[in-house]
Design a protein around this motif. Structure first.
Motif, mmCIF file in Angstrom:
data_model
loop_
_atom_site.group_PDB
_atom_site.id
_atom_site.type_symbol
_atom_site.label_atom_id
_atom_site.label_comp_id
_atom_site.label_asym_id
_atom_site.label_seq_id
_atom_site.Cartn_x
_atom_site.Cartn_y
_atom_site.Cartn_z
ATOM 1 N N UNK A 200 0.644 -1.768 1.760
ATOM 2 C CA UNK A 200 -1.162 -2.211 2.185
ATOM 3 C C UNK A 200 -1.613 -3.071 0.916
ATOM 4 N N UNK A 201 -1.873 -4.168 1.436
ATOM 5 C CA UNK A 201 -2.837 -5.160 0.722
ATOM 6 C C UNK A 201 -4.714 -4.653 0.649
ATOM 7 N N UNK A 202 -4.932 -5.543 -0.633
ATOM 8 C CA UNK A 202 -6.904 -5.857 -0.289
ATOM 9 C C UNK A 202 -7.469 -6.090 0.549
ATOM 10 N N UNK A 203 -8.675 -6.012 1.214
ATOM 11 C CA UNK A 203 -8.893 -6.770 2.420
ATOM 12 C C UNK A 203 -9.847 -7.699 0.710
ATOM 13 N N UNK B 83 3.735 0.784 22.107
ATOM 14 C CA UNK B 83 2.589 -0.057 21.438
ATOM 15 C C UNK B 83 3.699 -1.136 20.039
ATOM 16 N N UNK B 84 3.513 -1.476 20.140
ATOM 17 C CA UNK B 84 4.630 -3.093 18.947
ATOM 18 C C UNK B 84 3.651 -3.259 17.604
ATOM 19 N N UNK B 85 4.123 -3.065 16.457
ATOM 20 C CA UNK B 85 3.542 -3.062 15.571
ATOM 21 C C UNK B 85 2.896 -4.336 14.941
ATOM 22 N N UNK B 86 1.782 -4.290 15.030
ATOM 23 C CA UNK B 86 0.553 -5.897 14.026
ATOM 24 C C UNK B 86 0.445 -5.482 13.100
ATOM 25 N N UNK B 87 -0.248 -6.652 12.065
ATOM 26 C CA UNK B 87 -0.483 -6.143 10.829
ATOM 27 C C UNK B 87 -1.975 -5.973 10.936
ATOM 28 N N UNK B 88 -2.273 -5.504 10.740
ATOM 29 C CA UNK B 88 -4.260 -4.947 10.961
ATOM 30 C C UNK B 88 -4.868 -4.601 9.784
ATOM 31 N N UNK B 89 -6.200 -4.469 9.483
ATOM 32 C CA UNK B 89 -6.687 -4.092 8.781
ATOM 33 C C UNK B 89 -6.609 -1.987 8.757
ATOM 34 N N UNK B 90 -7.168 -2.010 8.094
ATOM 35 C CA UNK B 90 -6.985 -0.425 8.073
ATOM 36 C C UNK B 90 -7.773 0.080 6.576
ATOM 37 N N UNK B 91 -8.855 1.792 7.682
ATOM 38 C CA UNK B 91 -9.453 1.792 6.343
ATOM 39 C C UNK B 91 -8.751 3.259 6.158
ATOM 40 N N UNK B 92 -9.333 3.300 4.349
ATOM 41 C CA UNK B 92 -8.806 4.845 4.141
ATOM 42 C C UNK B 92 -10.605 5.128 3.433
ATOM 43 N N UNK B 93 -9.983 6.492 3.038
ATOM 44 C CA UNK B 93 -11.310 7.359 1.997
ATOM 45 C C UNK B 93 -10.843 7.987 1.157
ATOM 46 N N UNK B 94 -10.897 7.606 0.111
ATOM 47 C CA UNK B 94 -10.431 8.689 -1.391
ATOM 48 C C UNK B 94 -11.572 9.305 -1.727
ATOM 49 N N UNK B 95 -11.134 10.360 -1.717
ATOM 50 C CA UNK B 95 -11.986 11.309 -2.693
ATOM 51 C C UNK B 95 -12.684 10.798 -3.984
ATOM 52 N N UNK B 96 -11.847 9.786 -4.615
ATOM 53 C CA UNK B 96 -11.882 9.395 -6.098
ATOM 54 C C UNK B 96 -13.097 7.631 -5.550
ATOM 55 N N UNK B 97 -12.057 7.085 -5.244
ATOM 56 C CA UNK B 97 -12.742 6.180 -5.434
ATOM 57 C C UNK B 97 -14.326 5.177 -3.559
ATOM 58 N N UNK B 98 -13.672 6.555 -2.736
ATOM 59 C CA UNK B 98 -14.350 5.662 -1.832
ATOM 60 C C UNK B 98 -13.996 5.358 -0.578
ATOM 61 N N UNK B 99 -14.295 4.196 0.287
ATOM 62 C CA UNK B 99 -13.779 3.586 1.144
ATOM 63 C C UNK B 99 -12.810 2.481 0.702
ATOM 64 N N UNK B 100 -11.543 2.364 1.643
ATOM 65 C CA UNK B 100 -10.789 0.820 1.278
ATOM 66 C C UNK B 100 -10.182 0.386 2.265
ATOM 67 N N UNK C 254 -12.226 -4.600 -6.141
ATOM 68 C CA UNK C 254 -11.822 -3.520 -7.126
ATOM 69 C C UNK C 254 -11.907 -2.179 -7.295
ATOM 70 N N UNK C 255 -11.896 -1.653 -6.054
ATOM 71 C CA UNK C 255 -11.478 0.196 -5.420
ATOM 72 C C UNK C 255 -10.169 0.621 -5.726
#
Length: 274
Positions: A252-255, A215-232, A262-263
């Motif tokens: 990585x830029x915020x959606x 699969x080739x790379x494409x820009x996309x949204x990713x979900x991260x779960x940080x123990x301090x601030x929760x889902x980003x 804010x997170x």
């Protein structure tokens, strides 16, 4: 092919003879090689090299062009340009990873202060990162340099599994992208070592590697779960610097349409995490 011939003649005429261990031509001429000299130093027949400069439609092999490039002492950019004129892709980047990104690349990463960002080498070794990325993934500064490889960390670090709620999807996609980029170079020692270590360390990697997903790379949204601030929710970008096309910057830029800005700001303001 006329442009290729013009380019070769120009570079041949600019070489300093003494730097190649050759005497002056006549009493005063210190630059420029004869075609016969280029032919001898390159291991290419005089007739073949002459045809190259004449722009004849002879379809030179890449090996011939690489040999001529070495003799003409072409820079990386000049070598790539010459190959492109003959219809070949540019020289392949070295597979040996660097432990540290070039200084100007690190300064660029640091300037992206509000966006987690890092640099990866051709084998996906991570050679630079900024403070924002270290806050998102604190282990980056702790793992040994040999293990500081994006693919290796995704499959072996339990923290990454917690950080990625969609780990199953993300890890499969990373693997498919890695395989697509590596291509036939997977048989080179650097990649063989990485794949062998991953096979030993991860059952998922062993199972999925044999699928040969691509699969080739494409820009996309990713979900991260940080123990301090929760889902980003962050948007995943990848760029290649023009002067280091073998190096990729992952940013990585915020959606904006979410609470991610804010997170992420809360995370960046957490001084005590590092």
């Amino acid at each position: 092919m006329s442009e290729l011939g013009d380019f070769l003649r120009a570079r041949r005429g600019q070489l300093v003879r003494s730097e190649l261990g050759l005497p002056m031509l006549g009493r005063t001429r210190t630059t420029g090689l004869r075609r016969e000299e280029v032919s001898f130093l390159s291991g290419v027949s005089v007739t073949w090299y002459t045809w190259l400069e004449q722009g004849r439609d002879i379809n030179p092999s890449r090996q011939v062009l690489d040999a001529v490039a070495r003799t003409l002492q072409l820079t990386g950019a000049e070598h790539a340009y010459m190959l492109s004129l003959a219809g070949y892709p540019g020289p392949r980047p070295e597979t040996s990873a660097s432990d540290r990104a070039p200084d100007h690349i690190q300064r660029l990463l640091d300037a992206l202060a509000d966006s987690p960002a890092f640099a990866i080498e051709p084998d996906w070794s991570i050679s630079g990162w900024n403070r924002a990325y270290a806050l998102l993934y604190p282990n980056i500064a702790k793992v040994p340099a040999r293990d500081r490889n994006l693919l290796y960390l995704v499959f072996t670090d339990p923290y990454v599994r917690e950080l990625l709620p969609d780990w199953d999807i993300d890890s499969r996609r990373f693997l498919a992208e890695f395989r697509a980029e590596v291509g036939p170079r997977v048989s080179e020692p650097t990649f063989v070592d990485l794949v062998d270590r991953l096979r030993e360390s991860s059952a998922e990697f062993r199972a999925w590697w044999s699928r040969h997903d691509i699969e080739g790379f494409t820009t996309r949204e990713r979900l991260f779960h940080h123990p301090l601030v929760g889902d980003i929710r962050l948007e995943h970008h990848r760029l290649a610097p023009s002067d280091h096309p073998d190096l990729h910057l992952v940013i990585y830029t915020p959606v904006v349409a979410t609470d991610a800005p804010a997170r992420l700001r809360r995370l960046l303001d957490a001084e005590d995490l590092l």
